[in-house]
Design a protein around this motif. Sequence first.
Motif, PDB file in Angstrom:
ATOM      1  N   THR A 118       0.807  -1.200   0.000  1.00 28.23           N
ATOM      2  CA  THR A 118       0.000   0.000   0.000  1.00 28.23           C
ATOM      3  C   THR A 118       0.851   1.265   0.000  1.00 28.23           C
ATOM      4  O   THR A 118       0.661   2.152  -0.824  1.00 28.23           O
ATOM      5  CB  THR A 118      -0.921   0.010   1.233  1.00 28.23           C
ATOM      6  N   LEU A 119       1.812   1.343   0.885  1.00 27.03           N
ATOM      7  CA  LEU A 119       2.601   2.557   0.993  1.00 27.03           C
ATOM      8  C   LEU A 119       3.275   2.859  -0.337  1.00 27.03           C
ATOM      9  O   LEU A 119       3.152   3.953  -0.883  1.00 27.03           O
ATOM     10  CB  LEU A 119       3.640   2.400   2.105  1.00 27.03           C
ATOM     11  N   GLN A 120       3.959   1.855  -0.884  1.00 29.51           N
ATOM     12  CA  GLN A 120       4.654   2.053  -2.154  1.00 29.51           C
ATOM     13  C   GLN A 120       3.685   2.478  -3.252  1.00 29.51           C
ATOM     14  O   GLN A 120       3.904   3.461  -3.947  1.00 29.51           O
ATOM     15  CB  GLN A 120       5.373   0.751  -2.562  1.00 29.51           C
ATOM     16  N   SER A 121       2.624   1.713  -3.384  1.00 28.20           N
ATOM     17  CA  SER A 121       1.700   1.981  -4.498  1.00 28.20           C
ATOM     18  C   SER A 121       1.055   3.363  -4.332  1.00 28.20           C
ATOM     19  O   SER A 121       0.883   4.109  -5.285  1.00 28.20           O
ATOM     20  CB  SER A 121       0.626   0.899  -4.561  1.00 28.20           C
ATOM     21  N   LEU A 122       0.746   3.718  -3.106  1.00 27.62           N
ATOM     22  CA  LEU A 122       0.135   5.026  -2.870  1.00 27.62           C
ATOM     23  C   LEU A 122       1.088   6.128  -3.316  1.00 27.62           C
ATOM     24  O   LEU A 122       0.711   7.046  -4.051  1.00 27.62           O
ATOM     25  CB  LEU A 122      -0.208   5.195  -1.385  1.00 27.62           C
ATOM     26  N   GLU A 152       6.880  -2.418  14.683  1.00 24.60           N
ATOM     27  CA  GLU A 152       8.153  -2.039  15.302  1.00 24.60           C
ATOM     28  C   GLU A 152       8.412  -0.554  15.067  1.00 24.60           C
ATOM     29  O   GLU A 152       8.323  -0.060  13.944  1.00 24.60           O
ATOM     30  CB  GLU A 152       9.303  -2.853  14.713  1.00 24.60           C
ATOM     31  N   LEU A 153       8.780   0.135  16.131  1.00 27.70           N
ATOM     32  CA  LEU A 153       8.970   1.576  16.054  1.00 27.70           C
ATOM     33  C   LEU A 153       9.978   1.987  14.975  1.00 27.70           C
ATOM     34  O   LEU A 153       9.706   2.893  14.185  1.00 27.70           O
ATOM     35  CB  LEU A 153       9.377   2.111  17.428  1.00 27.70           C
ATOM     36  N   PRO A 154      11.147   1.340  14.907  1.00 28.32           N
ATOM     37  CA  PRO A 154      12.114   1.794  13.888  1.00 28.32           C
ATOM     38  C   PRO A 154      11.553   1.686  12.482  1.00 28.32           C
ATOM     39  O   PRO A 154      11.712   2.586  11.662  1.00 28.32           O
ATOM     40  CB  PRO A 154      13.305   0.846  14.086  1.00 28.32           C
ATOM     41  N   LYS A 155      10.856   0.585  12.185  1.00 31.16           N
ATOM     42  CA  LYS A 155      10.273   0.436  10.844  1.00 31.16           C
ATOM     43  C   LYS A 155       9.173   1.468  10.633  1.00 31.16           C
ATOM     44  O   LYS A 155       9.022   2.043   9.552  1.00 31.16           O
ATOM     45  CB  LYS A 155       9.707  -0.979  10.673  1.00 31.16           C
ATOM     46  N   ARG A 156       8.425   1.746  11.685  1.00 32.93           N
ATOM     47  CA  ARG A 156       7.354   2.739  11.561  1.00 32.93           C
ATOM     48  C   ARG A 156       7.961   4.103  11.236  1.00 32.93           C
ATOM     49  O   ARG A 156       7.497   4.806  10.338  1.00 32.93           O
ATOM     50  CB  ARG A 156       6.562   2.809  12.866  1.00 32.93           C
ATOM     51  N   ARG A 157       9.043   4.419  11.936  1.00 29.13           N
ATOM     52  CA  ARG A 157       9.711   5.700  11.669  1.00 29.13           C
ATOM     53  C   ARG A 157      10.127   5.807  10.204  1.00 29.13           C
ATOM     54  O   ARG A 157       9.867   6.812   9.538  1.00 29.13           O
ATOM     55  CB  ARG A 157      10.951   5.852  12.552  1.00 29.13           C
ATOM     56  N   ARG A 158      10.751   4.727   9.709  1.00 28.58           N
ATOM     57  CA  ARG A 158      11.240   4.777   8.330  1.00 28.58           C
ATOM     58  C   ARG A 158      10.105   4.915   7.330  1.00 28.58           C
ATOM     59  O   ARG A 158      10.189   5.652   6.354  1.00 28.58           O
ATOM     60  CB  ARG A 158      12.087   3.544   8.023  1.00 28.58           C
ATOM     61  N   ALA A 159       9.007   4.205   7.605  1.00 29.67           N
ATOM     62  CA  ALA A 159       7.866   4.265   6.691  1.00 29.67           C
ATOM     63  C   ALA A 159       7.284   5.681   6.670  1.00 29.67           C
ATOM     64  O   ALA A 159       7.012   6.234   5.596  1.00 29.67           O
ATOM     65  CB  ALA A 159       6.808   3.261   7.123  1.00 29.67           C
ATOM     66  N   VAL A 160       7.139   6.263   7.841  1.00 34.24           N
ATOM     67  CA  VAL A 160       6.575   7.608   7.923  1.00 34.24           C
ATOM     68  C   VAL A 160       7.491   8.602   7.210  1.00 34.24           C
ATOM     69  O   VAL A 160       7.044   9.433   6.415  1.00 34.24           O
ATOM     70  CB  VAL A 160       6.360   8.027   9.405  1.00 34.24           C
ATOM     71  N   LEU A 161       8.796   8.472   7.447  1.00 33.03           N
ATOM     72  CA  LEU A 161       9.760   9.367   6.789  1.00 33.03           C
ATOM     73  C   LEU A 161       9.651   9.231   5.274  1.00 33.03           C
ATOM     74  O   LEU A 161       9.593  10.213   4.542  1.00 33.03           O
ATOM     75  CB  LEU A 161      11.185   9.020   7.235  1.00 33.03           C
ATOM     76  N   LEU A 162       9.616   7.990   4.826  1.00 31.31           N
ATOM     77  CA  LEU A 162       9.543   7.692   3.396  1.00 31.31           C
ATOM     78  C   LEU A 162       8.329   8.388   2.783  1.00 31.31           C
ATOM     79  O   LEU A 162       8.413   9.022   1.737  1.00 31.31           O
ATOM     80  CB  LEU A 162       9.426   6.178   3.208  1.00 31.31           C
ATOM     81  N   PHE A 163       7.206   8.310   3.501  1.00 33.69           N
ATOM     82  CA  PHE A 163       5.965   8.880   2.974  1.00 33.69           C
ATOM     83  C   PHE A 163       6.012  10.408   2.978  1.00 33.69           C
ATOM     84  O   PHE A 163       5.674  11.051   1.979  1.00 33.69           O
ATOM     85  CB  PHE A 163       4.777   8.373   3.800  1.00 33.69           C
ATOM     86  N   PHE A 164       6.482  10.988   4.085  1.00 35.19           N
ATOM     87  CA  PHE A 164       6.566  12.449   4.154  1.00 35.19           C
ATOM     88  C   PHE A 164       7.503  12.974   3.068  1.00 35.19           C
ATOM     89  O   PHE A 164       7.212  13.959   2.386  1.00 35.19           O
ATOM     90  CB  PHE A 164       7.050  12.904   5.534  1.00 35.19           C
TER      91      PHE A 164
END
Lengths: 248, 248, 248, 248, 248, 248
Positions: A118-122, A152-164
């Motif tokens: 989802t994140l990537q495709s979005l 996991e917090l570290p993965k969540r951080r990276r995903a959020v950063l990637l999206f922003f």
Amino acid sequence: MQRTETGIKGFDELLGGGFPKGKCVLVIGGPGSGKTIFAMQYLLHGARKEERGLYITLDERPDQMKSHMTSFGWDIDKLESEGKILLLDATPLRRSKRSLSEVESYEHELGVSLPELTLQSLIRTVHKIVDEEGIQRIAVDPITSMILRYHELPKRRRAVLLFFDALIDTECTSIVTSELRTGVLDRGFAVEEFLSQGVILLHTLVHEGNVIKAIQIEKMRGIQHDTQLRPYRIGKDGIEVFPKDRIF
Amino acid sequence: MQRTETGIKGFDELLGGGFPKGKCVLVIGGPGSGKTIFAMQYLLHGARKEERGLYITLDERPDQMKSHMTSFGWDIDKLESEGKILLLDATPLRRSKRSLSEVESYEHELGVSLPELTLQSLIRTVHKIVDEEGIQRIAVDPITSMILRYHELPKRRRAVLLFFDALIDTECTSIVTSELRTGVLDRGFAVEEFLSQGVILLHTLVHEGNVIKAIQIEKMRGIQHDTQLRPYRIGKDGIEVFPKDRIF
Amino acid sequence: MQRTETGIKGFDELLGGGFPKGKCVLVIGGPGSGKTIFAMQYLLHGARKEERGLYITLDERPDQMKSHMTSFGWDIDKLESEGKILLLDATPLRRSKRSLSEVESYEHELGVSLPELTLQSLIRTVHKIVDEEGIQRIAVDPITSMILRYHELPKRRRAVLLFFDALIDTECTSIVTSELRTGVLDRGFAVEEFLSQGVILLHTLVHEGNVIKAIQIEKMRGIQHDTQLRPYRIGKDGIEVFPKDRIF
Amino acid sequence: MQRTETGIKGFDELLGGGFPKGKCVLVIGGPGSGKTIFAMQYLLHGARKEERGLYITLDERPDQMKSHMTSFGWDIDKLESEGKILLLDATPLRRSKRSLSEVESYEHELGVSLPELTLQSLIRTVHKIVDEEGIQRIAVDPITSMILRYHELPKRRRAVLLFFDALIDTECTSIVTSELRTGVLDRGFAVEEFLSQGVILLHTLVHEGNVIKAIQIEKMRGIQHDTQLRPYRIGKDGIEVFPKDRIF
Amino acid sequence: MQRTETGIKGFDELLGGGFPKGKCVLVIGGPGSGKTIFAMQYLLHGARKEERGLYITLDERPDQMKSHMTSFGWDIDKLESEGKILLLDATPLRRSKRSLSEVESYEHELGVSLPELTLQSLIRTVHKIVDEEGIQRIAVDPITSMILRYHELPKRRRAVLLFFDALIDTECTSIVTSELRTGVLDRGFAVEEFLSQGVILLHTLVHEGNVIKAIQIEKMRGIQHDTQLRPYRIGKDGIEVFPKDRIF
Amino acid sequence: MQRTETGIKGFDELLGGGFPKGKCVLVIGGPGSGKTIFAMQYLLHGARKEERGLYITLDERPDQMKSHMTSFGWDIDKLESEGKILLLDATPLRRSKRSLSEVESYEHELGVSLPELTLQSLIRTVHKIVDEEGIQRIAVDPITSMILRYHELPKRRRAVLLFFDALIDTECTSIVTSELRTGVLDRGFAVEEFLSQGVILLHTLVHEGNVIKAIQIEKMRGIQHDTQLRPYRIGKDGIEVFPKDRIF
């Protein structure tokens, strides 16, 4: 630094003119705080100034959202047909009537876990639309379901950063709404608050038996801004902020 | 003990002159508390005194950080070109547009788990730069993502110690920013607070409906210092502390 | 019961003369509460009375600790060379520059898990030094990292008991510092508080915007003692307690 | 219902004469609340009335406990030699200097998990001693380590019930001390509080900066009793309760 | 709707006559709140009105319970011999002196997990007794241990529903006691509170240093009832409620 | 936007006429707050206006629910026979007297986990009934057990969305009751609060020893509405709201 007016009555005053242009701002609030109203009001103001807006809905169906906005006299269909506002329905689950089990097997076939998919495709879709349609304002409403997928917090951080980052790369001025987990003032902070360039908090406080709605600019990198809690109400024309008032 | 002036208006007074030279100080604050501004203000002051500074960004992209600093009239590009401040972009994920899945497979190839990889390599890089460039001030902003990667407390302690020691071994005076998890005064303490030689807390309190920013020297080994909560504001020239005032 | 003076100004008054001789006392405090200063002040007083002291550092490097103590005009190097205070550096990780991964493989070779290894070896080393050097005062600073290694409460209890017993068997009067997890007065209690013969709490409270440091003898088996919260400050000569004052 | 006087000054008044004879009472308190003093004072009073007492220590070594009691002028050794008080050292770990690893392998050989082993064997031993020695008062100090070994609540409940029943079957009047997990008044309740026939709480409260010790009979099945918080102090003769006073 | 008087002084007034006939009511309280006294007082009143009662004890042994009730001058043995009150001892663990390990192996043989076994068998037994003995009042004291065996909330809900239904199917008016997990007024709610037709809360509050016992009808489907907190005390004749008083 | 009157005295005033027609509203309350009364009162009002209602009970048996409603003089049986209100008993577990173990094996045969099974089948059943019977009002009471089955937040969100959408697709105006987990005002928010179009909160507050029932429209998309806490009581005719009063 250039500004992007929000058009929310009384709020641009707190920002000293508007959001910093090209940035990504988080709008966090509890249930009924008016996150979606805030997002749409922001895009409507753009539409009036010939800045095309993209509204991405992740939970609610566009038709539902539209019907809710009629109470403010906002005709989203009209703006959509005029191409002033584009609606991206990122709620496959909702549009299709597929059952949960079907969806899960579908994910399984793709051999990917839902989050990445989802994140990537979005991100890809957003970039495509912005390039082709010349979007200047984006509203993602709400990002919560995607953030929750990363345990996991570290993965969540990276995903959020990637999206922003992806939103920033569009050079649009974006707002992303997110769910406030608790009504308390002295609460824990969410990962996304630290990683975004701007954070607007929509509080719903109970003080001496009164329910009070208060808006606060917790963070807005790159500009000077008001830092206090300011009362706001959701009226006939949407959100109205009282920039000079105290909450109590 | 020799001092390293922070150059933050009103703050050196609380320290009785500045940070103890050669030490590593933690700066903990919530979203919008001004951690990055604090870090940059610290390096800028060094630059004015011909002390070269190294700014290491772990989450935010340098171009973004720079644009935010323009609001204070700080021209980081100029200082960078003059070699007074070096920027180390420790955000590979961000610079490259690689997807999360790609990154994970990349880690897999290396046969190392991300934490070790990053912490070790970061330390090596910092030592290399400091030696070659004659750095005297370091700012790491923020360390949080790296700390979060260690789930077990004992391992987290060792990793933090290892990193703080590495900074001390550079003989620079370093600051490391970290995210405050909650806004409450009577909060739990973070591992890194116990292991660092100095801790500066940037509080954002809500008192009788007012948002108050307060700075506190929780800990500063090797020197006498003020211990009270002192109000500060983020103004046109960055952070200004009012060393003689009470918060309320 | 015989006493061992702490030499901390105003504090022996609260104890009615000093620690009960031959016991093991826990000193718990938050970041910046002065645990290390307390420990060193305790050993310095012994040195003046020709009681040899052993300082065991588990986190901080001796050279760092020494440099911090200079601010109180304490010349640890001199006392060390005179053999009045011995320093045991129990921070292998720190002294050597080995990477985390190396350390873990090292543990692996030994076929033992880190906790047992360290706790047992530390106890053996302490006994050896005390016997050979005629130590009368011991300070372990801080024990936290070792306690944290035991995740299950029952195992943690046994490890802590084993360690406290080992110190008692040396017949020295020992203090062990530990990290207070939270700043609140009505906090949960730590395992080690129940298992030690004496507990000194170093509180950092925020009252009406003021930061207040308060010392409390929570527990001291075998003697009558004051039980109230008493203000203390960290001044030019170390910790000073005001045994007759109230905190507010 | 027959009573068993505690002999604790002012406390029997709250109970209306003493504990109900033959019951098992839980004494819960924080660190330094005087649980062990309470237990020993209870046995000493029995000794004076020719009721033999059995003191079972699970954490602290008898020699240590004895030395602590000297501060109250209690000569346990004498009472022991006179056979008025028996001491059961249920701290194998402590007496022997075996390392944790040894103990664990030892458990392994026995092919039983530590909890069952200890609980069962303790019960058997207590029954044997009571029968052979004609004990009338028992004090178990503290039960915590054994309770903690049962991680699942239902198993913990059954273990606690099994143990309390075993004590009741001895027909002695027993007290069992346990660790209070937090200092707050409005705390969660512990399993053992619900399962015991009587519960005495030893609170350590902080009120307006004052430390206050308060005793409360939370529960005492079979008799009428006072239910208020009453101040107590630990003085030269042990615990003294002020049955008519308020805590504030 | 027909009523079943509780016979608890002052309490039927709050209910407007008594419990709704044939319903199942939950009585939740902390340690020492008088849950068992409440249950027995309820059955005693029935006995006086020739309504046979069944008391099911899950934790405490009947002989112990009986001895406790003597303090209120209640002769349970007599009532039992007269067949006015039946006692079902649902505490196999207690009656038999079997060790935990034995019990577990026993469960294993049966090839069933303890929860199902107990819940099902208890329900069967209750139905059998009620049919054969013409019971009109049931008291289950306490249900907690059985509820705790279901770790997953959905399964716990179903088990509780199953049990409450079984009691309703007996057409008796039943009360089930349960343990209140915390002493705070603004607490979380327990699953069973939502699933039962009536909930009586027995609070133990601390207000300005005073311990106050308060009863509250949180819920009572099918009838009008008082909703306030009312003081109660445990006196010589059992529980007495003061239906017109305020707690403070 | 068209309205659907709730018929709850004083409440439609707060809504400015009633619920937005065709929407799905969540009614959250603690034990005894009157969720079921609210739901039934809503359907009864419809019945009077010839709008057929469907009541879906997930926990309580219809016969029980009916008997409770008699206290308000509501004759559900009559309305049912007249076809004005339909009752769907979604409590298979309850109706059948099957044991838990049987149910679980039954689920096993179907090769589906309970959640999917129930959610999907419930949705199908509701659609079928609505189409065949021309239902205009739906009440689901309560949804909690189904929500709890989804342990992972993202899956829970999707399930809740799926269910709310299904109700919206019926074009009925629906209410769904849910259990409030805690009595505190400043609580955490539940997933379903964010995903529903309207949220009604039924609070039970304790203020200065008084129990106060308060209703609050937390959220109601598409219409202007009151946002304050308003007192309500459960009287002889069901719920009555005092739209102009303050709670204290």
